[in-house]
Motif scaffolding. Structure first.
Motif, PDB file in Angstrom:
ATOM      1  N   MET A  24       0.839  -1.207   0.000  1.00 41.29           N
ATOM      2  CA  MET A  24       0.000   0.000   0.000  1.00 41.29           C
ATOM      3  C   MET A  24       0.871   1.254   0.000  1.00 41.29           C
ATOM      4  O   MET A  24       0.553   2.248  -0.673  1.00 41.29           O
ATOM      5  N   ALA A  25       1.986   1.223   0.711  1.00 40.01           N
ATOM      6  CA  ALA A  25       2.903   2.372   0.715  1.00 40.01           C
ATOM      7  C   ALA A  25       3.475   2.601  -0.684  1.00 40.01           C
ATOM      8  O   ALA A  25       3.577   3.739  -1.155  1.00 40.01           O
ATOM      9  N   LYS A  26       3.818   1.517  -1.348  1.00 42.46           N
ATOM     10  CA  LYS A  26       4.387   1.597  -2.695  1.00 42.46           C
ATOM     11  C   LYS A  26       3.342   2.143  -3.686  1.00 42.46           C
ATOM     12  O   LYS A  26       3.676   2.925  -4.583  1.00 42.46           O
ATOM     13  N   ILE A  27       2.107   1.728  -3.515  1.00 39.10           N
ATOM     14  CA  ILE A  27       1.030   2.232  -4.387  1.00 39.10           C
ATOM     15  C   ILE A  27       0.896   3.750  -4.201  1.00 39.10           C
ATOM     16  O   ILE A  27       0.836   4.513  -5.173  1.00 39.10           O
ATOM     17  N   ALA A  28       0.886   4.187  -2.949  1.00 46.98           N
ATOM     18  CA  ALA A  28       0.763   5.619  -2.662  1.00 46.98           C
ATOM     19  C   ALA A  28       1.971   6.395  -3.202  1.00 46.98           C
ATOM     20  O   ALA A  28       1.826   7.492  -3.755  1.00 46.98           O
ATOM     21  N   GLU A  29       3.134   5.795  -3.071  1.00 48.41           N
ATOM     22  CA  GLU A  29       4.376   6.405  -3.573  1.00 48.41           C
ATOM     23  C   GLU A  29       4.307   6.651  -5.085  1.00 48.41           C
ATOM     24  O   GLU A  29       4.927   7.585  -5.596  1.00 48.41           O
ATOM     25  N   GLY A  30       3.563   5.815  -5.780  1.00 45.52           N
ATOM     26  CA  GLY A  30       3.404   5.958  -7.230  1.00 45.52           C
ATOM     27  C   GLY A  30       2.402   7.042  -7.602  1.00 45.52           C
ATOM     28  O   GLY A  30       2.118   7.229  -8.790  1.00 45.52           O
ATOM     29  N   GLY A  31       1.838   7.722  -6.608  1.00 45.30           N
ATOM     30  CA  GLY A  31       0.915   8.816  -6.889  1.00 45.30           C
ATOM     31  C   GLY A  31      -0.530   8.369  -7.041  1.00 45.30           C
ATOM     32  O   GLY A  31      -1.379   9.138  -7.491  1.00 45.30           O
ATOM     33  N   PHE A  32      -0.817   7.132  -6.642  1.00 42.52           N
ATOM     34  CA  PHE A  32      -2.193   6.640  -6.691  1.00 42.52           C
ATOM     35  C   PHE A  32      -2.865   6.940  -5.361  1.00 42.52           C
ATOM     36  O   PHE A  32      -2.291   6.683  -4.304  1.00 42.52           O
ATOM     37  N   ARG A  33      -4.077   7.488  -5.434  1.00 46.56           N
ATOM     38  CA  ARG A  33      -4.818   7.831  -4.217  1.00 46.56           C
ATOM     39  C   ARG A  33      -5.870   6.748  -3.949  1.00 46.56           C
ATOM     40  O   ARG A  33      -6.584   6.337  -4.868  1.00 46.56           O
ATOM     41  N   PHE A  34      -5.943   6.306  -2.694  1.00 45.61           N
ATOM     42  CA  PHE A  34      -6.926   5.282  -2.321  1.00 45.61           C
ATOM     43  C   PHE A  34      -8.304   5.929  -2.186  1.00 45.61           C
ATOM     44  O   PHE A  34      -8.493   6.837  -1.389  1.00 45.61           O
ATOM     45  N   LYS A  35      -9.270   5.435  -2.979  1.00 46.90           N
ATOM     46  CA  LYS A  35     -10.644   5.954  -2.918  1.00 46.90           C
ATOM     47  C   LYS A  35     -11.541   5.031  -2.109  1.00 46.90           C
ATOM     48  O   LYS A  35     -12.582   5.439  -1.604  1.00 46.90           O
ATOM     49  N   ALA A  36     -11.173   3.752  -2.042  1.00 46.01           N
ATOM     50  CA  ALA A  36     -11.937   2.759  -1.275  1.00 46.01           C
ATOM     51  C   ALA A  36     -11.002   1.586  -1.011  1.00 46.01           C
ATOM     52  O   ALA A  36     -10.198   1.240  -1.876  1.00 46.01           O
ATOM     53  N   VAL A  37     -11.101   1.011   0.193  1.00 46.91           N
ATOM     54  CA  VAL A  37     -10.252  -0.133   0.553  1.00 46.91           C
ATOM     55  C   VAL A  37     -11.080  -1.116   1.382  1.00 46.91           C
ATOM     56  O   VAL A  37     -11.857  -0.693   2.240  1.00 46.91           O
ATOM     57  N   ARG A  38     -10.880  -2.377   1.143  1.00 49.92           N
ATOM     58  CA  ARG A  38     -11.640  -3.396   1.881  1.00 49.92           C
ATOM     59  C   ARG A  38     -10.853  -4.695   1.945  1.00 49.92           C
ATOM     60  O   ARG A  38     -10.288  -5.124   0.942  1.00 49.92           O
ATOM     61  N   MET A  39     -10.811  -5.301   3.140  1.00 48.04           N
ATOM     62  CA  MET A  39     -10.216  -6.637   3.252  1.00 48.04           C
ATOM     63  C   MET A  39     -11.344  -7.656   3.264  1.00 48.04           C
ATOM     64  O   MET A  39     -12.327  -7.504   3.988  1.00 48.04           O
ATOM     65  N   THR A  40     -11.195  -8.696   2.433  1.00 44.24           N
ATOM     66  CA  THR A  40     -12.236  -9.709   2.371  1.00 44.24           C
ATOM     67  C   THR A  40     -11.624 -11.008   1.871  1.00 44.24           C
ATOM     68  O   THR A  40     -10.426 -11.062   1.589  1.00 44.24           O
ATOM     69  N   ARG A  41     -12.425 -12.055   1.808  1.00 45.70           N
ATOM     70  CA  ARG A  41     -11.947 -13.323   1.251  1.00 45.70           C
ATOM     71  C   ARG A  41     -12.924 -13.764   0.177  1.00 45.70           C
ATOM     72  O   ARG A  41     -14.137 -13.773   0.405  1.00 45.70           O
ATOM     73  N   LEU A  42     -12.416 -14.103  -0.985  1.00 42.90           N
ATOM     74  CA  LEU A  42     -13.273 -14.494  -2.101  1.00 42.90           C
ATOM     75  C   LEU A  42     -13.745 -15.926  -1.939  1.00 42.90           C
ATOM     76  O   LEU A  42     -12.947 -16.817  -1.619  1.00 42.90           O
ATOM     77  N   SER A  43     -15.037 -16.149  -2.185  1.00 41.21           N
ATOM     78  CA  SER A  43     -15.527 -17.529  -2.295  1.00 41.21           C
ATOM     79  C   SER A  43     -15.124 -18.041  -3.676  1.00 41.21           C
ATOM     80  O   SER A  43     -14.738 -17.261  -4.563  1.00 41.21           O
ATOM     81  N   LYS A  44     -15.236 -19.354  -3.869  1.00 42.60           N
ATOM     82  CA  LYS A  44     -14.916 -19.948  -5.173  1.00 42.60           C
ATOM     83  C   LYS A  44     -15.805 -19.316  -6.256  1.00 42.60           C
ATOM     84  O   LYS A  44     -15.324 -18.952  -7.328  1.00 42.60           O
TER      85      LYS A  44
END
Ligand code: CMP
Length: 139
Positions: A24-44
């Motif tokens: 996430m730090a690297k993404i921000a360093e690239g100038g990308f701004r987080f508009k929405a974030v969510r931790m989840t687990r995908l079902s099959k």
């Protein structure tokens, strides 16, 4: 359709290896701004739907198995020309071919466990964002 948003996932392998913060730090360093974030687990079923475009590909089943092996981070990112900028920034699909210092080179371990997903078009960015986030969200 916005050309300024893309969708990403931090994949299960990178989450399990403890790389959420660094990525996430690297993404921000690239100038990308987080508009929405969510931790989840995908079902099959969710993974099969998300990657439905690849259903006929030989790697489909192992991709689904890999993507359902643990939790993921889903995020919507904003930047001018976000889809292309992010694909360029994260490096080639196969970490072995990815640019030195890129997220996939640093944190990917195989073509499936390649640290992050990035949308391949503006249309898919919107579809993928809507897959994980309520369309009431402002992006
Ligand atoms: P991702 O950006 O999540 O989109 C599709 C995924 O399929 C890709 O990253 C890879 O992890 C996975 N994949 C596995 N094998 C291949 C392959 N031969 N070519 C492209 N993608 C592959």
């Amino acid at each position: 359709m916005s050309r300024n948003i893309t969708f990403t996932m931090i994949k299960p392998g990178a989450v399990a290896a403890g790389h959420i913060g660094a990525i996430m730090a690297k993404i921000a360093e690239g100038g990308f701004r987080f508009k929405a974030v969510r931790m989840t687990r995908l079902s099959k079923e969710q993974a099969e739907t998300f990657y439905g475009i690849h259903r006929e590909r030989p790697f489909f089943n192992s991709l689904v198995a890999s993507m359902t092996s643990g939790p993921i981070i889903a995020a919507v990112l904003e930047k001018e020309n976000a889809v292309l900028a992010y694909r360029d920034y994260i490096g080639a699909t196969n970490p072995a071919d990815a640019r030195e210092g890129s997220i996939r080179k640093l944190y990917g371990t195989s073509i499936e466990s390649n640290a992050v997903h990035g949308s391949d078009s503006d249309e898919n960015a919107q579809i993928e964002a809507n897959f994980f986030f309520n369309s009431m969200d402002q992006f």
